[in-house]
Motif scaffolding. Structure first.
Motif, PDB file in Angstrom:
ATOM      1  N   GLU A  99       0.861  -1.193   0.000  1.00 27.87           N
ATOM      2  CA  GLU A  99       0.000   0.000   0.000  1.00 27.87           C
ATOM      3  C   GLU A  99       0.892   1.236   0.000  1.00 27.87           C
ATOM      4  O   GLU A  99       1.785   1.387   0.830  1.00 27.87           O
ATOM      5  CB  GLU A  99      -0.919   0.013   1.220  1.00 27.87           C
ATOM      6  CG  GLU A  99      -1.899   1.173   1.203  1.00 27.87           C
ATOM      7  CD  GLU A  99      -2.955   1.045   2.282  1.00 27.87           C
ATOM      8  OE1 GLU A  99      -3.810   1.955   2.370  1.00 27.87           O
ATOM      9  OE2 GLU A  99      -2.934   0.052   3.034  1.00 27.87           O
ATOM     10  N   GLY A 100       0.688   2.101  -0.971  1.00 30.81           N
ATOM     11  CA  GLY A 100       1.497   3.310  -1.117  1.00 30.81           C
ATOM     12  C   GLY A 100       2.819   3.085  -1.831  1.00 30.81           C
ATOM     13  O   GLY A 100       3.609   4.023  -1.981  1.00 30.81           O
ATOM     14  N   ALA A 101       3.063   1.854  -2.297  1.00 30.62           N
ATOM     15  CA  ALA A 101       4.355   1.516  -2.899  1.00 30.62           C
ATOM     16  C   ALA A 101       4.423   1.931  -4.361  1.00 30.62           C
ATOM     17  O   ALA A 101       3.408   2.134  -5.037  1.00 30.62           O
ATOM     18  CB  ALA A 101       4.597   0.010  -2.791  1.00 30.62           C
ATOM     19  N   SER A 102       5.650   2.035  -4.845  1.00 31.41           N
ATOM     20  CA  SER A 102       5.913   2.228  -6.271  1.00 31.41           C
ATOM     21  C   SER A 102       6.347   0.874  -6.839  1.00 31.41           C
ATOM     22  O   SER A 102       7.381   0.339  -6.437  1.00 31.41           O
ATOM     23  CB  SER A 102       7.029   3.260  -6.485  1.00 31.41           C
ATOM     24  OG  SER A 102       6.621   4.538  -6.068  1.00 31.41           O
ATOM     25  N   ILE A 103       5.535   0.351  -7.744  1.00 34.64           N
ATOM     26  CA  ILE A 103       5.814  -0.948  -8.344  1.00 34.64           C
ATOM     27  C   ILE A 103       6.304  -0.720  -9.769  1.00 34.64           C
ATOM     28  O   ILE A 103       5.621  -0.075 -10.578  1.00 34.64           O
ATOM     29  CB  ILE A 103       4.565  -1.833  -8.335  1.00 34.64           C
ATOM     30  CG1 ILE A 103       4.073  -2.031  -6.887  1.00 34.64           C
ATOM     31  CG2 ILE A 103       4.858  -3.182  -8.980  1.00 34.64           C
ATOM     32  CD1 ILE A 103       2.778  -2.810  -6.778  1.00 34.64           C
ATOM     33  N   LEU A 104       7.482  -1.220 -10.077  1.00 35.05           N
ATOM     34  CA  LEU A 104       8.099  -1.014 -11.376  1.00 35.05           C
ATOM     35  C   LEU A 104       7.530  -2.005 -12.376  1.00 35.05           C
ATOM     36  O   LEU A 104       7.464  -3.204 -12.116  1.00 35.05           O
ATOM     37  CB  LEU A 104       9.615  -1.181 -11.261  1.00 35.05           C
ATOM     38  CG  LEU A 104      10.290  -0.347 -10.163  1.00 35.05           C
ATOM     39  CD1 LEU A 104      11.784  -0.633 -10.117  1.00 35.05           C
ATOM     40  CD2 LEU A 104      10.030   1.137 -10.371  1.00 35.05           C
ATOM     41  N   VAL A 105       7.124  -1.514 -13.548  1.00 31.73           N
ATOM     42  CA  VAL A 105       6.476  -2.362 -14.546  1.00 31.73           C
ATOM     43  C   VAL A 105       7.031  -2.067 -15.931  1.00 31.73           C
ATOM     44  O   VAL A 105       7.716  -1.076 -16.160  1.00 31.73           O
ATOM     45  CB  VAL A 105       4.942  -2.163 -14.548  1.00 31.73           C
ATOM     46  CG1 VAL A 105       4.356  -2.473 -13.184  1.00 31.73           C
ATOM     47  CG2 VAL A 105       4.582  -0.724 -14.964  1.00 31.73           C
ATOM     48  N   ASP A 106       6.713  -2.963 -16.847  1.00 29.98           N
ATOM     49  CA  ASP A 106       7.002  -2.738 -18.259  1.00 29.98           C
ATOM     50  C   ASP A 106       5.989  -1.738 -18.811  1.00 29.98           C
ATOM     51  O   ASP A 106       6.339  -0.686 -19.336  1.00 29.98           O
ATOM     52  CB  ASP A 106       6.937  -4.081 -18.994  1.00 29.98           C
ATOM     53  CG  ASP A 106       7.077  -3.960 -20.500  1.00 29.98           C
ATOM     54  OD1 ASP A 106       7.401  -2.868 -20.985  1.00 29.98           O
ATOM     55  OD2 ASP A 106       6.854  -4.956 -21.208  1.00 29.98           O
ATOM     56  N   ALA A 107       4.720  -2.089 -18.697  1.00 32.06           N
ATOM     57  CA  ALA A 107       3.623  -1.215 -19.120  1.00 32.06           C
ATOM     58  C   ALA A 107       2.476  -1.428 -18.143  1.00 32.06           C
ATOM     59  O   ALA A 107       2.253  -2.553 -17.680  1.00 32.06           O
ATOM     60  CB  ALA A 107       3.185  -1.542 -20.541  1.00 32.06           C
ATOM     61  N   PRO A 108       1.726  -0.386 -17.794  1.00 32.03           N
ATOM     62  CA  PRO A 108       0.698  -0.527 -16.758  1.00 32.03           C
ATOM     63  C   PRO A 108      -0.595  -1.182 -17.215  1.00 32.03           C
ATOM     64  O   PRO A 108      -1.408  -1.583 -16.387  1.00 32.03           O
ATOM     65  CB  PRO A 108       0.445   0.924 -16.321  1.00 32.03           C
ATOM     66  CG  PRO A 108       0.809   1.747 -17.511  1.00 32.03           C
ATOM     67  CD  PRO A 108       1.936   1.023 -18.178  1.00 32.03           C
ATOM     68  N   GLU A 109      -0.804  -1.317 -18.553  1.00 32.95           N
ATOM     69  CA  GLU A 109      -2.095  -1.781 -19.045  1.00 32.95           C
ATOM     70  C   GLU A 109      -2.036  -3.093 -19.812  1.00 32.95           C
ATOM     71  O   GLU A 109      -3.056  -3.556 -20.319  1.00 32.95           O
ATOM     72  CB  GLU A 109      -2.720  -0.708 -19.944  1.00 32.95           C
ATOM     73  CG  GLU A 109      -3.047   0.595 -19.214  1.00 32.95           C
ATOM     74  CD  GLU A 109      -3.694   1.609 -20.126  1.00 32.95           C
ATOM     75  OE1 GLU A 109      -3.209   1.768 -21.261  1.00 32.95           O
ATOM     76  OE2 GLU A 109      -4.696   2.208 -19.725  1.00 32.95           O
ATOM     77  N   ARG A 127      -6.799  -0.262  -6.928  1.00 30.36           N
ATOM     78  CA  ARG A 127      -5.845   0.215  -7.942  1.00 30.36           C
ATOM     79  C   ARG A 127      -5.178   1.521  -7.520  1.00 30.36           C
ATOM     80  O   ARG A 127      -4.011   1.768  -7.874  1.00 30.36           O
ATOM     81  CB  ARG A 127      -6.564   0.389  -9.294  1.00 30.36           C
ATOM     82  CG  ARG A 127      -5.709   0.995 -10.408  1.00 30.36           C
ATOM     83  CD  ARG A 127      -4.500   0.140 -10.719  1.00 30.36           C
ATOM     84  NE  ARG A 127      -3.590   0.825 -11.612  1.00 30.36           N
ATOM     85  CZ  ARG A 127      -2.650   1.675 -11.232  1.00 30.36           C
ATOM     86  NH1 ARG A 127      -2.483   1.936  -9.940  1.00 30.36           N
ATOM     87  NH2 ARG A 127      -1.859   2.250 -12.097  1.00 30.36           N
ATOM     88  N   ASP A 128      -5.861   2.372  -6.768  1.00 30.58           N
ATOM     89  CA  ASP A 128      -5.256   3.647  -6.370  1.00 30.58           C
ATOM     90  C   ASP A 128      -4.432   3.531  -5.086  1.00 30.58           C
ATOM     91  O   ASP A 128      -3.957   4.531  -4.551  1.00 30.58           O
ATOM     92  CB  ASP A 128      -6.330   4.724  -6.205  1.00 30.58           C
ATOM     93  CG  ASP A 128      -7.389   4.358  -5.168  1.00 30.58           C
ATOM     94  OD1 ASP A 128      -7.286   3.261  -4.564  1.00 30.58           O
ATOM     95  OD2 ASP A 128      -8.316   5.159  -4.960  1.00 30.58           O
ATOM     96  N   ALA A 129      -4.239   2.291  -4.597  1.00 32.31           N
ATOM     97  CA  ALA A 129      -3.471   2.101  -3.356  1.00 32.31           C
ATOM     98  C   ALA A 129      -1.975   1.992  -3.617  1.00 32.31           C
ATOM     99  O   ALA A 129      -1.180   1.982  -2.677  1.00 32.31           O
ATOM    100  CB  ALA A 129      -3.956   0.846  -2.629  1.00 32.31           C
ATOM    101  N   TYR A 130      -1.573   1.915  -4.872  1.00 33.50           N
ATOM    102  CA  TYR A 130      -0.157   1.790  -5.222  1.00 33.50           C
ATOM    103  C   TYR A 130       0.070   2.459  -6.577  1.00 33.50           C
ATOM    104  O   TYR A 130      -0.884   2.728  -7.315  1.00 33.50           O
ATOM    105  CB  TYR A 130       0.256   0.309  -5.290  1.00 33.50           C
ATOM    106  CG  TYR A 130      -0.622  -0.516  -6.195  1.00 33.50           C
ATOM    107  CD1 TYR A 130      -0.343  -0.645  -7.559  1.00 33.50           C
ATOM    108  CD2 TYR A 130      -1.762  -1.169  -5.697  1.00 33.50           C
ATOM    109  CE1 TYR A 130      -1.162  -1.380  -8.395  1.00 33.50           C
ATOM    110  CE2 TYR A 130      -2.581  -1.906  -6.537  1.00 33.50           C
ATOM    111  CZ  TYR A 130      -2.277  -2.015  -7.873  1.00 33.50           C
ATOM    112  OH  TYR A 130      -3.096  -2.738  -8.700  1.00 33.50           O
ATOM    113  N   SER A 131       1.307   2.712  -6.893  1.00 32.37           N
ATOM    114  CA  SER A 131       1.662   3.337  -8.171  1.00 32.37           C
ATOM    115  C   SER A 131       2.368   2.330  -9.065  1.00 32.37           C
ATOM    116  O   SER A 131       3.210   1.555  -8.599  1.00 32.37           O
ATOM    117  CB  SER A 131       2.590   4.537  -7.944  1.00 32.37           C
ATOM    118  OG  SER A 131       1.977   5.512  -7.142  1.00 32.37           O
ATOM    119  N   LEU A 132       2.034   2.346 -10.344  1.00 33.88           N
ATOM    120  CA  LEU A 132       2.723   1.538 -11.342  1.00 33.88           C
ATOM    121  C   LEU A 132       3.637   2.460 -12.141  1.00 33.88           C
ATOM    122  O   LEU A 132       3.168   3.404 -12.780  1.00 33.88           O
ATOM    123  CB  LEU A 132       1.719   0.842 -12.270  1.00 33.88           C
ATOM    124  CG  LEU A 132       0.781  -0.159 -11.601  1.00 33.88           C
ATOM    125  CD1 LEU A 132      -0.211  -0.723 -12.615  1.00 33.88           C
ATOM    126  CD2 LEU A 132       1.556  -1.288 -10.931  1.00 33.88           C
TER     127      LEU A 132
END
Length: 281
Positions: A99-109, A127-132
């Motif tokens: 919760e509140g974390a930044s999760i590193l991704v290739d693409a968010p969708e 979905r709004d509990a973390y950042s992609l």
């Protein structure tokens, strides 16, 4: 263009392609390139700069809805599953800690992140509990996480083992949550499927490698180990070597179900609309 040439873009050379390379063929000249992201793969296929991509099969569900050619299709599945671990910094011990974390991704969708979003939702994280945060492919995400640019990311072999060696921790596994999660697929445009004889020849070589792997497992293990892969990564690639190139019906239905669960575009797709097995017959 040389009719025998096939240009393939992938994140990591798949084990079945390595095994297929042992069989000489005058019908296909493979030119491969490592990609930085699935968006780069989309652009390369859309522009015709590359002929095929080895990638998450979920990407097709999204790519066919983007502005562009909208004629992407899966022609083979090249691993039984893609082993994926959610790796994070030591302070993250459970999914709820994101919760509140930044999760590193290739693409968010699109891509593997969809399974992760489903898993986080089932753990109670909206979905709004973390950042992609898009940072690129698996190599780029690994390095960004090691450099402290985020709190967690999905990694597969060999980067999951390399991350653990750097003191990072495993938070969850996609396969543990979703045993039917499918491996990567070979994705092409339908125009390539119809007009590129080298694609047919390469798929035939991959199928031959699948049939003959029983007598070549030691050779494959040595080939993977020679690339300085950790033993755990070599084992994972051996364990997920495909027994068939036919895309898994249950696996693709799981990808569609995750999109439906998340209310995402692409949930109306079907196996028949995403897959063409004509080269496997």
């Amino acid at each position: 263009m040389n009719n025998n040439m096939l240009r393939v873009i992938w994140f990591v050379p798949p084990a079945v392609s390595i095994a297929a390379s042992w069989e000489a063929s005058d019908r296909v000249e493979l030119q491969s390139r490592q990609t930085l992201s699935s968006d780069e793969q989309f652009e390369a296929l859309s522009s015709g700069a590359m002929d095929a991509a080895v990638t998450s099969m979920d990407n097709v569900l999204h790519w066919n809805l983007r502005p562009g050619p909208q004629d992407f299709v899966i022609v083979a599945q090249i691993e039984s599953t893609t082993p994926l671990s959610l790796i994070g910094r030591s302070k993250v011990q459970a999914l709820q800690d994101l919760e509140g974390a930044s999760i590193l991704v290739d693409a968010p969708e699109n891509g593997f992140v969809i399974a992760l979003r489903a898993l986080l939702g089932e753990a109670g994280l909206a979905r709004d509990a973390y950042s992609l945060v898009p940072v690129g492919g698996v190599k780029e995400r690994f390095q960004a996480l090691v450099d402290g640019q985020g709190d967690a990311t999905l990694l597969g072999p060999p980067f999951d083992s390399l991350a653990l060696a750097q003191g990072l921790v495993t938070i969850a596994g996609i396969q543990a949550a979703y045993p039917l999660f499918p491996g990567q697929g070979v994705v092409v445009r339908r125009t390539t499927l119809l007009n590129n004889p080298a694609l047919k020849a390469w798929i035939a070589l991959l199928a031959q490698a699948v049939r003959g792997i029983g007598g070549n497992l030691n050779k494959l293990e040595s080939a993977l180990a020679s690339q300085s892969m950790p033993a755990s990564a070599v084992k994972a690639m051996i364990d997920t070597f495909p027994t068939t190139l036919v895309p898994s019906v249950q696996g693709i239905e799981l990808l569609i179900a995750h999109r439906k669960q998340l209310g995402l575009l692409g949930a109306e797709a079907s196996y028949a609309s995403l897959v063409d097995t004509s080269l496997l017959k």
